[in-house]
Design an enzyme around this catalytic site. Structure first.
Site, PDB file in Angstrom:
ATOM      1  CB  THR A  44      41.086  42.450  -7.977  1.00  0.00           C
ATOM      2  OG1 THR A  44      42.464  42.460  -7.761  1.00  0.00           O
ATOM      3  CG2 THR A  44      40.776  43.222  -9.241  1.00  0.00           C
ATOM      4  CE  LYS A  45      40.723  47.337 -11.240  1.00  0.00           C
ATOM      5  NZ  LYS A  45      42.004  47.746 -11.838  1.00  0.00           N
ATOM      6  CG  ASP A  46      37.660  45.978  -2.121  1.00  0.00           C
ATOM      7  OD1 ASP A  46      37.045  46.765  -2.863  1.00  0.00           O
ATOM      8  OD2 ASP A  46      37.098  45.166  -1.360  1.00  0.00           O
TER       9      ASP A  46
END
Ligand SMILES: Cc1ncc(COP(=O)(O)O)c(C=O)c1O
Length: 345
Positions: A44-46
């Site tokens: 999700t950090k993208d």
């Protein structure tokens, strides 16, 4: 040409949502997992790395070769390193010494410079990974500090992408959202969007046993006695992150290392989804919550599965590691019995 992309960053977001069929079969409602592992950096950090860096570009803060600094337990590092490569920046990361050597190797393979810092010191200690990142950013001219714990663009990334995707994918039918809270950005940004669309959507945060977030939510106070070491990486905190909008959260559930580990393995064996440790944690949170607040048939529940299990092969997917932790009910082929006899209360 169709389905062809100019670079890897164009693949960020629009992740699929998949129905869970077996692990949730005792629940009357539909339960869907949003597979953030399907982002190109496998988490999700993208979303936040791209959003924060592009925001800095729009403000004119970055030039070719500029330095991007971040503190990270791993995932944000992969994403910042990936975005930095494509956009031509240098990435410097400070990580906790809980981080597995293969994760550090992965970060280095993506061109990042990595500083390893002790996990079990207070956040304000100059040796903590927060303070190390801050001081590198402060003494490096022309750098930006992503500062995911206190950057409202972290929330905004999910408000602009994750929340709308969930709303559209469920055709506005979502009734409950569950997400593990590390910085709180995923839960808060998605919650902000979903509550604007329908204030009745219930938002449930999942915290780690050993973290202060649930206690703070329940009492409004930081209870330092609740802080203890735990194994789940990426969730829970010994500080209150500015990216966690407590007013958007309806409940918090706290899960322990052992149950989260079993659930992670159970999801792999039953749903064939190789998720990270917090994938098991959020599912365990859902099942604990469901005992207290039973779902209805018409409920539509969404869980955020934050990252990919390939990052945890020598941890939660290793029988040896499980045994070392004393997680001795690791009957990979016998989960039904484990959960029915030992743990389901
Ligand atoms: C594996 C994993 N799960 C969950 C989270 C929590 O996401 P957030 O920081 O948006 O609360 C993180 C964040 O670092 C993570 O790395």
């Amino acid at each position: 040409m169709t389905n062809v992309y100019n670079n890897i960053l164009e693949l960020i977001g629009n992740t699929p949502m998949v129905r869970l069929n077996k692990i949730t079969q005792e629940l009357p409602s539909a339960v869907f997992a949003k597979l953030e592992s399907m982002n190109p950096g496998h988490s999700t950090k993208d979303r936040i790395a791209l959003h924060i860096i592009e925001n800095a570009e729009r403000k004119g803060l970055l030039k070719p070769g500029s330095i991007i600094v971040e503190t990270t337990s791993g995932n944000t590092g992969f994403s910042v390193a990936m975005v930095s490569i494509i956009k031509g920046y240098k990435c410097i990361l400070s990580v906790s010494d809980k981080t597995k050597p293969e994760k550090i190797a992965y970060l280095k393979a993506l061109g990042a410079e990595v500083y390893v810092c002790p996990a079990n010191v207070p956040a304000e200690d100059p040796r903590s990974y927060y303070e190390v990142a801050k001081s590198i950013a402060a003494r490096t001219p022309g750098s930006i500090y992503i500062n995911q714990y206190f950057n409202e663009l972290n929330i905004d990334a999910h408000y602009q992408t994750t929340g709308p995707e969930i709303w559209e994918q469920t055709e506005g039918k979502i009734t409950h959202l569950f997400a593990c809270t590390g910085t709180g950005g995923t839960l808060s940004g998605s919650a902000k969007y979903l509550k604007e669309k329908n204030p009745d959507v219930k938002i449930i945060g999942v915290d780690a046993d050993g973290s202060i977030l649930k206690g703070y939510f329940d009492t409004g106070k930081i209870n330092k006695d609740e802080i203890k070491p735990y194994q789940i990486e990426g969730m829970g905190k010994n500080l209150i992150p500015g990216a966690l909008l407590f007013d958007k959260v309806d409940s918090f559930v706290r899960v322990n290392d052992e149950m989260a580990a079993y659930r992670t393995r159970e999801i792999a064996i039953k749903e064939a989804i190789m998720g990270g440790y917090t994938t098991g944690a959020v599912t365990q949170g859902l099942l604990q919550y469901a005992k207290e607040y039973p779902f209805k048939k018409e409920d539509v529940v969404v869980l955020i599965f934050p990252d990919h299990g390939s990052r945890y092969i020598s941890k939660v997917y290793s029988d040896e590691w499980m045994a070392q932790q004393g997680f001795t009910h690791n009957c990979v082929h016998n989960y039904e019995e484990v959960f029915k006899t030992q743990y389901v209360k």
